[in-house]
Write a protein that holds these residues in place. Structure first.
Motif, short mmCIF file in Angstrom:
data_model
loop_
_atom_site.label_atom_id
_atom_site.label_comp_id
_atom_site.label_asym_id
_atom_site.label_seq_id
_atom_site.Cartn_x
_atom_site.Cartn_y
_atom_site.Cartn_z
N GLN A 1 0.84 -1.20 0.00
CA GLN A 1 0.00 0.00 0.00
C GLN A 1 0.87 1.25 0.00
O GLN A 1 0.61 2.21 -0.74
CB GLN A 1 -0.87 -0.01 1.25
N VAL A 2 1.90 1.24 0.83
CA VAL A 2 2.80 2.39 0.88
C VAL A 2 3.45 2.60 -0.49
O VAL A 2 3.52 3.72 -1.00
CB VAL A 2 3.88 2.19 1.97
N VAL A 3 3.89 1.49 -1.09
CA VAL A 3 4.53 1.60 -2.40
C VAL A 3 3.55 2.16 -3.42
O VAL A 3 3.89 3.03 -4.23
CB VAL A 3 5.05 0.21 -2.86
N ARG A 4 2.29 1.70 -3.36
CA ARG A 4 1.28 2.22 -4.29
C ARG A 4 1.09 3.71 -4.11
O ARG A 4 1.06 4.47 -5.07
CB ARG A 4 -0.05 1.49 -4.06
N ASN B 1 -2.53 12.63 -1.57
CA ASN B 1 -1.79 11.38 -1.53
C ASN B 1 -0.90 11.30 -0.30
O ASN B 1 -0.84 10.29 0.37
CB ASN B 1 -0.90 11.26 -2.77
N LEU B 2 -0.23 12.40 -0.06
CA LEU B 2 0.69 12.40 1.08
C LEU B 2 -0.07 12.27 2.39
O LEU B 2 0.38 11.59 3.31
CB LEU B 2 1.55 13.67 1.07
N VAL B 3 -1.22 12.94 2.45
CA VAL B 3 -2.02 12.85 3.67
C VAL B 3 -2.45 11.41 3.91
O VAL B 3 -2.37 10.88 5.01
CB VAL B 3 -3.25 13.78 3.59
N GLU B 4 -2.86 10.76 2.81
CA GLU B 4 -3.31 9.37 2.92
C GLU B 4 -2.14 8.48 3.38
O GLU B 4 -2.29 7.63 4.25
CB GLU B 4 -3.81 8.89 1.56
N LEU B 5 -0.99 8.74 2.79
CA LEU B 5 0.20 7.99 3.14
C LEU B 5 0.54 8.18 4.63
O LEU B 5 0.80 7.23 5.36
CB LEU B 5 1.37 8.46 2.27
N GLN B 6 0.45 9.44 5.05
CA GLN B 6 0.75 9.76 6.44
C GLN B 6 -0.21 9.04 7.39
O GLN B 6 0.19 8.51 8.42
CB GLN B 6 0.64 11.27 6.64
N LYS B 7 -1.47 9.02 6.99
CA LYS B 7 -2.48 8.36 7.81
C LYS B 7 -2.15 6.87 7.92
O LYS B 7 -2.21 6.26 8.99
CB LYS B 7 -3.86 8.55 7.20
N LYS B 8 -1.80 6.29 6.79
CA LYS B 8 -1.44 4.87 6.75
C LYS B 8 -0.26 4.60 7.69
O LYS B 8 -0.28 3.66 8.49
CB LYS B 8 -1.06 4.50 5.31
N LEU B 9 0.74 5.45 7.61
CA LEU B 9 1.94 5.25 8.43
C LEU B 9 1.62 5.39 9.92
O LEU B 9 2.13 4.64 10.75
CB LEU B 9 3.02 6.25 8.04
N ALA B 10 0.73 6.34 10.22
CA ALA B 10 0.39 6.57 11.63
C ALA B 10 -0.31 5.35 12.22
O ALA B 10 -0.27 5.12 13.43
CB ALA B 10 -0.48 7.81 11.76
#
Lengths: 478, 478
Positions: A18-21, A52-61
């Motif tokens: 998911q992160v890679v996507r 995109n970055l916000v989504e990525l950040q949410k995923k990481l959190a």
């Protein structure tokens, strides 16, 4: 209420994907923005970009710091640093502890001093000790200044041990109790904690001078009559460690005795810290990794480091290899005349050297493993030599004959077949002896028996293989 | 009261040495007895003889079963069986579980059926499941007959999983509680146990159908207000596993999340068992051992098995090696005429093949490790190929030039130097590509990427090294 069950490895792989996507999507948008020179649609794309970055950040959190560390390991440098930027800073310290040394270096290089110090603030003294060697002296002194006296003393104590000593991995948080109170009192005492230190499966029973008198297992505390005294409920047969004990040995003891935690004591038997199984698991993993890598002549390497950096990591071994290959080549060079007379020798000689190298590798691998597990000692090494020599003779007889017959059939020369067989037998003997004596000698000299052993082995089996085969040939076939 | 502190590794080595000393003394006496044909002094010597064995037995009785297992591993077969005879039978089962498969086989071979059954009686169902595959069908059915219904069901459940599935390592002993009671009630409930299952760091909260609703950490139980309900104190974010999960993945999850125990659930989310960290530590150790051994083409081997048995263990790989060496030899054979014209080629060709093999081994080791740790996936493998190719080109340029110059200086022929350099460069490329593509392909085919990879690698770098070098030479130097 739902339970978040993580079917772990799979979901971690999914997280990584998911992160890679998300990173890919981010890159596509960025490419578009660049290509169009920030012209029309600018605003929209900027927004998508941000989203995109916000989504990525949410995923990481949402991820466990250990999982973030895993993902960072699996990302190429550029993406890695982008993700690292997005990680919530309060977990920075934990993540830095989880990643491998090589990746940690790449992350620290990207951080400002104040960021590093902020990240380190959430760490305990023993964790800090892990990190400190990688920091600049500037950051280090600022960090030390920010600690209270107790923490500073702990950090300095942890730093006073080398990496392979138990003291460097010691946890300073632990619960100690006296032996003259009842379990009821202990239970009440524990309730005053907000939480117990991680992996607390036993409480350390000490006297007023912190001298260890025994341990009270939590599981014993729970099933025993609360009116019992600690003295009556505690165990006095305790596996303890000293600060200077080898971490590998400690890990093996944890493995053998199925420990979760164990006290570390000083020479006066005062408790100075605690070892926990999670650290020991890391030690086991790291030691086995290091063994595999050092057999191939490698140090730990960031999978995604630059070509230049990786090449430098691999050069020392390569340089040694070139020297040994050169020596083997000169051995052949000495027999050039023989080869000119009988060119079949050129075709057959790599068989002798190659098979010697491979059987020797088998021997050396078993010996290194036996040494690592403490199964080999002076009293039984003689027997091992006997056994390996026996195998070499058997193999030489069986496979040497097979190859001798093949050489005879190929080149219609019986004497060539006999030389082939004799050379095989002798080189397998050399391989067995080198394969067993090199690691044993390394160990005796106090060095790591894995590191460099296999270079020495193949160097010998190559040169000796050529020498034996061509030497026999020039004596008996010329 | 004194505390028995074991500075573990050292005292274990000491124990081993002591056992060996006692065995030696025993042997000396036995020799004397034999030599004198049981003549005079008979009685005295018999007594000394007995005394040694008694002392040995006492020593063994004082050791932890895991330490006895370790000592058994380090003893040659004859001594091993002597020691095994002297071990108190009640620990037999535990010791059989601790030793490696190869040593277990040697011990079982020495036991009568009734002894095996007696040893197994002290084991739990999940431990039995470990042992059963090594037993004769006769012993097995007798064992099954001696179990009660619950144990038999558990054993059959454990046996229904393959060795690399979590279910095969599951512990059936665990403490489950309901979520509507208070912690006070839980504490009272626990006091009814004689002891808690090993490594109980959390209680599993289930409903009346055994469906997992959460876990109550023991450490939480101890610090919380006893009037709290389990529901309010439990954690619902639980790492769980399924019976068919891969044990290696589970071990990595234990490592990442620092777990001590975790529930195993079925597809309906009912708790069916428990994983504990001690099992996972064994998995990590075994997997890394297997990796090291399989890189050398070995299966687990008893250090002290007979020459014949060991040789057979090593033959499959040796046979493959002889085939690949033969192929490489035929490649050279095809260029015999070229070599006759320029015998220097015979001396230089092993350099090209050897260094190709070594750089390829470095690549393959890193890739296998990356795969094992789950760091390599389709999205980043392209980049890895790019990096390894880059390193190969760089190495080819640098070290190829060095060797080219050496070849030129040795044989005073510029063109030979150029051929040498070009061949090095090409073979390093081959090595990099094979080193990365072979394990990736193995993994994709669902096979162990370590096993056999390095045979395939060196086979290719040998044959291709000779082919490239001699081919270039016959085109450009003839």
């Amino acid at each position: 209420m739902t339970i978040v069950t993580r079917k772990q490895q799979e979901s971690l792989q999914e997280s990584l994907q998911q992160v890679v996507r998300l990173l890919d999507r981010h890159r596509v948008v960025e490419d578009m923005v660049h290509r169009q020179d920030m012209a029309k649609h600018e605003l929209v794309e900027q927004l998508v970009h941000k989203q995109n970055l916000v989504e990525l950040q949410k995923k990481l959190a949402s991820l466990h710091p250990a999982d973030v560390a895993h993902i960072l390991e699996a990302l190429p440098l550029f993406d890695r640093l982008l993700v690292w930027e997005l990680v919530k800073s309060e977990y920075d310290g934990e993540i830095l502890l989880e990643v491998s040394d090589a990746v940690r270096e790449s992350l620290l290089a990207d951080m400002e001093n104040y960021e590093i110090i902020a990240a380190a603030e959430h760490l305990d003294a023993d964790e800090l000790a892990d990190l400190v060697p990688d920091l600049s002296s500037e950051v280090r002194s600022e960090l030390l200044g920010g600690l209270d006296d107790e923490e500073r003393a702990q950090l300095q104590s942890a730093l006073s041990y080398t990496d392979d000593e138990v003291g460097s991995l010691m946890d300073f948080e632990m619960v100690t109790i006296r032996d003259d109170v009842t379990l009821e009192v202990v239970l009440r005492y524990l309730r005053r904690f907000d939480e117990l230190p991680n992996h607390t499966d036993k409480l350390f029973v000490v006297d007023h001078e912190q001298t260890l008198k025994g341990v009270l297992a939590i599981n014993r505390l729970l099933v025993s009559d609360p009116d019992l005294t600690v003295h009556d409920a505690m165990a006095t047969d305790v596996v303890t460690f000293h600060g200077h004990d080898d971490v590998g040995d400690a890990a093996q003891a944890f493995e053998r005795y199925d420990l979760v935690s164990a006290p570390v004591v000083d020479s006066n038997h005062k408790v100075i810290g605690r070892l926990t199984v999670d650290m020991m698991v890391d030690v086991i993993r790291e030691e086995s990794d290091a063994e595999v890598l050092s057999l191939a002549g490698l140090k730990e390497e960031d999978l995604f480091s630059s070509v230049w950096k990786s090449a430098k990591n691999r050069w020392p071994w390569l340089a040694v290899n070139i020297c040994t290959a050169f020596i083997a080549s000169r051995v052949i060079g000495a027999f050039e005349e023989t080869i000119t007379h009988l060119v079949a020798l050129a075709a057959l000689m790599p068989i002798v050297s190659g098979i010697g190298g491979n059987t020797g590798t088998q021997t050396i691998t078993l010996i290194i493993r036996g040494l690592a597990l403490g199964q080999i000692n002076p009293s039984n090494s003689g027997r091992l030599i006997g056994k390996e020599v026996g195998i070499a003779l058997l193999n030489g007889l069986v496979w040497g004959s097979v190859l001798g017959v093949i050489a005879w059939l190929l080149y219609r020369q019986v004497s060539l077949g006999v030389v082939m067989m004799a050379a095989m037998m002798l080189n397998l003997l050399v391989a067995a002896l080198v394969g067993i004596l090199v690691p044993l000698t390394m160990q005796k000299l106090g060095r790591d028996p894995a590191y460099g052993s296999s270079v020495l082995l193949t160097a010998t089996t190559d040169s000796m293989g050529f020498f034996i085969f061509l030497g026999l040939a020039s004596v008996f076939l010329m």
